[in-house]
Write an enzyme that holds these catalytic residues in place. Structure first.
Site, PDB file in Angstrom:
ATOM      1  N   TRP A 191      -5.695   6.251  -8.108  1.00  0.00           N
ATOM      2  CA  TRP A 191      -7.061   5.631  -8.164  1.00  0.00           C
ATOM      3  C   TRP A 191      -7.509   5.249  -9.685  1.00  0.00           C
ATOM      4  O   TRP A 191      -7.266   6.157 -10.362  1.00  0.00           O
ATOM      5  CB  TRP A 191      -8.033   6.575  -7.580  1.00  0.00           C
ATOM      6  CG  TRP A 191      -9.639   6.035  -7.449  1.00  0.00           C
ATOM      7  CD1 TRP A 191      -9.974   4.641  -7.093  1.00  0.00           C
ATOM      8  CD2 TRP A 191     -10.527   6.461  -7.788  1.00  0.00           C
ATOM      9  NE1 TRP A 191     -11.398   4.701  -7.040  1.00  0.00           N
ATOM     10  CE2 TRP A 191     -12.047   5.716  -7.616  1.00  0.00           C
ATOM     11  CE3 TRP A 191     -10.868   7.818  -8.353  1.00  0.00           C
ATOM     12  CZ2 TRP A 191     -13.056   6.188  -8.017  1.00  0.00           C
ATOM     13  CZ3 TRP A 191     -12.180   8.198  -8.725  1.00  0.00           C
ATOM     14  CH2 TRP A 191     -13.213   7.337  -8.272  1.00  0.00           C
ATOM     15  N   ASP A 226      -7.642  15.395  -4.132  1.00  0.00           N
ATOM     16  CA  ASP A 226      -8.713  14.723  -3.894  1.00  0.00           C
ATOM     17  C   ASP A 226      -8.752  14.274  -2.468  1.00  0.00           C
ATOM     18  O   ASP A 226      -7.463  13.538  -1.943  1.00  0.00           O
ATOM     19  CB  ASP A 226      -8.511  13.223  -4.644  1.00  0.00           C
ATOM     20  CG  ASP A 226      -9.599  12.277  -4.618  1.00  0.00           C
ATOM     21  OD1 ASP A 226     -10.482  12.446  -3.822  1.00  0.00           O
ATOM     22  OD2 ASP A 226      -9.819  11.595  -5.615  1.00  0.00           O
ATOM     23  N   LYS A 247     -16.932   7.620   2.972  1.00  0.00           N
ATOM     24  CA  LYS A 247     -16.298   6.905   3.867  1.00  0.00           C
ATOM     25  C   LYS A 247     -16.359   7.421   5.211  1.00  0.00           C
ATOM     26  O   LYS A 247     -16.429   7.011   6.384  1.00  0.00           O
ATOM     27  CB  LYS A 247     -14.773   6.603   3.544  1.00  0.00           C
ATOM     28  CG  LYS A 247     -14.356   6.926   2.101  1.00  0.00           C
ATOM     29  CD  LYS A 247     -14.410   5.701   0.922  1.00  0.00           C
ATOM     30  CE  LYS A 247     -14.449   6.048  -0.297  1.00  0.00           C
ATOM     31  NZ  LYS A 247     -14.016   5.033  -1.210  1.00  0.00           N
TER      32      LYS A 247
HETATM   33  C1  LMR Z   1     -12.062   2.257  -4.194  1.00  0.00           C
HETATM   34  O1  LMR Z   1     -11.225   3.040  -4.489  1.00  0.00           O
HETATM   35  O2  LMR Z   1     -12.402   1.173  -4.111  1.00  0.00           O
HETATM   36  C2  LMR Z   1     -13.404   3.283  -3.611  1.00  0.00           C
HETATM   37  O3  LMR Z   1     -12.941   4.847  -3.857  1.00  0.00           O
HETATM   38  C3  LMR Z   1     -14.679   3.007  -4.537  1.00  0.00           C
HETATM   39  C4  LMR Z   1     -14.559   3.132  -5.750  1.00  0.00           C
HETATM   40  O4  LMR Z   1     -15.498   3.917  -6.450  1.00  0.00           O
HETATM   41  O5  LMR Z   1     -13.586   2.937  -6.532  1.00  0.00           O
END
Ligand code: LMR
Length: 404
Positions: free
Chosen positions: A130, A211, A252
């Site tokens: 992420w 996570d 989510k």
């Molecule tokens: C994403 O990865 O799109 C979501 O978790 C929203 C974010 O805060 O990035």
């Protein structure tokens, strides 16, 4: 005073979502941000959540400051959801849990805690991860590095390379792991791979930081907690229960994005450590934002704690999971029909909200500019943004772009 302040370049996910909102084209398709949309393209308000919120409002209760660590009923329900009611680690009182401002807030409090109490530790995140993981840990002053995860040539997990790399990193390093529905690739470890990885982490004295933002979107609520329950059963090199972090989110799974409901839990070796760790987490929170907000957490506690609402929520979450799987199949079918020589099976094997399409930035730009289909520039697609009205158009647009 502020002449030297530089402009913000924007966030790769959130800014893109803002661009999408401004796009005047009627037939635009948002597959960028990790949000679950229903088949009508709306962010659903779950029935279970609506009922729970009505109960919370009907209590007409005052709104005092919560304790620094959050509401006791919320924290207790979170622990049961994660570890399973009656888990030994909970009975032993060795898990410190705070209610956090989304799981992002939990990640940051955990990062600050690490910077204070394990200051030399490096943080290792998957390649890719992420986008905000690196930024958050670096923001806490920690050095962030990455371990191999995704094999672009096969579209699968590079498990051997991952283990090989983790064997070589310094003891006490933090290893960021996605419990399920890996963001951005959708490629997860199997149970057998978790069973092989966890002893490796223990043997090398590494600190897992899990996570769990998509619990219930992979295979189910309990199934998706496999990794953290296996960690909770593991022993460290010293023979004591393994220590690890886990952040979880209700953004989510309960479609409660803007309520910012999440938690940070730290599994410790014993009760006394957990008391001390909880104390230091509270100190971190107090000097950041003092205490978490009250409303969303009470909705979550009601959904999790009241059997009827809990059953309703589990079935709604199951329906979201199944709809995503149906969209994966539908997209796969369109693509295979248009490009039979190409392998799109990754759409079927990847789990959760995201798929890593393998599209490069130029192809993603073409999708957006020519077809009003928005993906993150890494090639990540939020499959949960597909619906029966846009899935075919998405497949056709992807095929056009792949065709050159
Ligand atoms: C994403 O990865 O799109 C979501 O978790 C929203 C974010 O805060 O990035």
């Amino acid at each position: 005073m502020f002449e030297h302040v530089e402009p913000f370049g924007g966030d790769p996910i959130l800014s893109l979502n803002e661009d999408f909102q401004k796009d005047p084209r009627q037939a635009k398709i948002n597959l960028s941000i990790g949000i679950y949309f229903d088949d009508a393209g709306r962010i659903p308000v779950l029935d279970s959540v609506r009922q729970a919120e009505a109960k919370v409002v009907a209590r007409n209760a005052p709104k005092p400051y919560l304790p620094i660590e959050g509401a006791a009923n919320f924290r207790e329900e979170v622990q049961k959801l994660l570890f399973g009611a009656g888990h030994d680690a909970l009975a032993a009182g060795r898990v410190a849990t705070i209610q956090s401002v989304g799981s992002s807030g939990g990640l940051k409090v955990g990062a600050d805690f690490i910077a204070r109490w394990l200051p030399g530790s490096e943080v290792w995140v998957s390649d890719p991860s992420w986008e905000n993981h690196r930024s958050m840990f670096e923001g806490a002053g920690l050095a962030v590095r990455s371990y191999p995860y995704y094999d672009a040539s096969t579209g699968a997990l590079a498990f051997d390379a991952m283990c090989e790399a983790l064997r070589r990193i310094p003891a006490k390093s933090v290893v960021l792991l996605h419990a399920c529905c890996h963001n951005p690739t959708g490629v997860d470890l199997t149970r057998a791979q978790w069973d092989a990885l966890i002893p490796l982490l223990a043997e090398h004295d590494l600190l897992p930081y899990v996570d769990l933002a998509y619990q219930g979107f992979g295979d189910g609520i309990v199934e998706d907690a496999y990794a953290l329950r296996a960690l909770a059963a593991a022993r460290g090199r010293d023979g004591r229960p393994l220590s690890f972090f886990v952040v979880n989110s209700f953004s989510k799974s309960m479609s409660l994005y803007g309520e910012r409901c999440g938690a940070l839990s730290v599994a410790c070796a014993d009760r006394q450590e957990a008391v001390n760790v909880l104390g230091q987490l509270k100190f971190t929170v107090r000097r950041n934002y003092s205490s978490p907000p009250i409303h969303g957490g009470q909705i979550v506690a009601a959904v999790l704690g009241e059997p009827e609402l809990r059953r309703a929520w589990e079935s709604e979450l199951g329906a979201m999971r199944e709809r995503i799987q149906a969209m994966r199949k539908a997209l796969h079918a369109t693509l295979v029909q248009k490009m039979p020589a190409r392998d799109f099976d990754y759409f079927l094997t990847q789990r959760g909200m995201f798929s890593y399409t393998g599209l490069g930035p130029a192809q993603v730009d073409r999708l957006r500019d020519e077809f009003a289909v928005y993906l993150v520039r890494s090639g990540r697609m939020c499959v949960a943004g597909l619906n029966s009205g846009n899935v075919e158009a998405t497949g056709l647009a992807m095929a056009a772009v792949l065709d050159g």
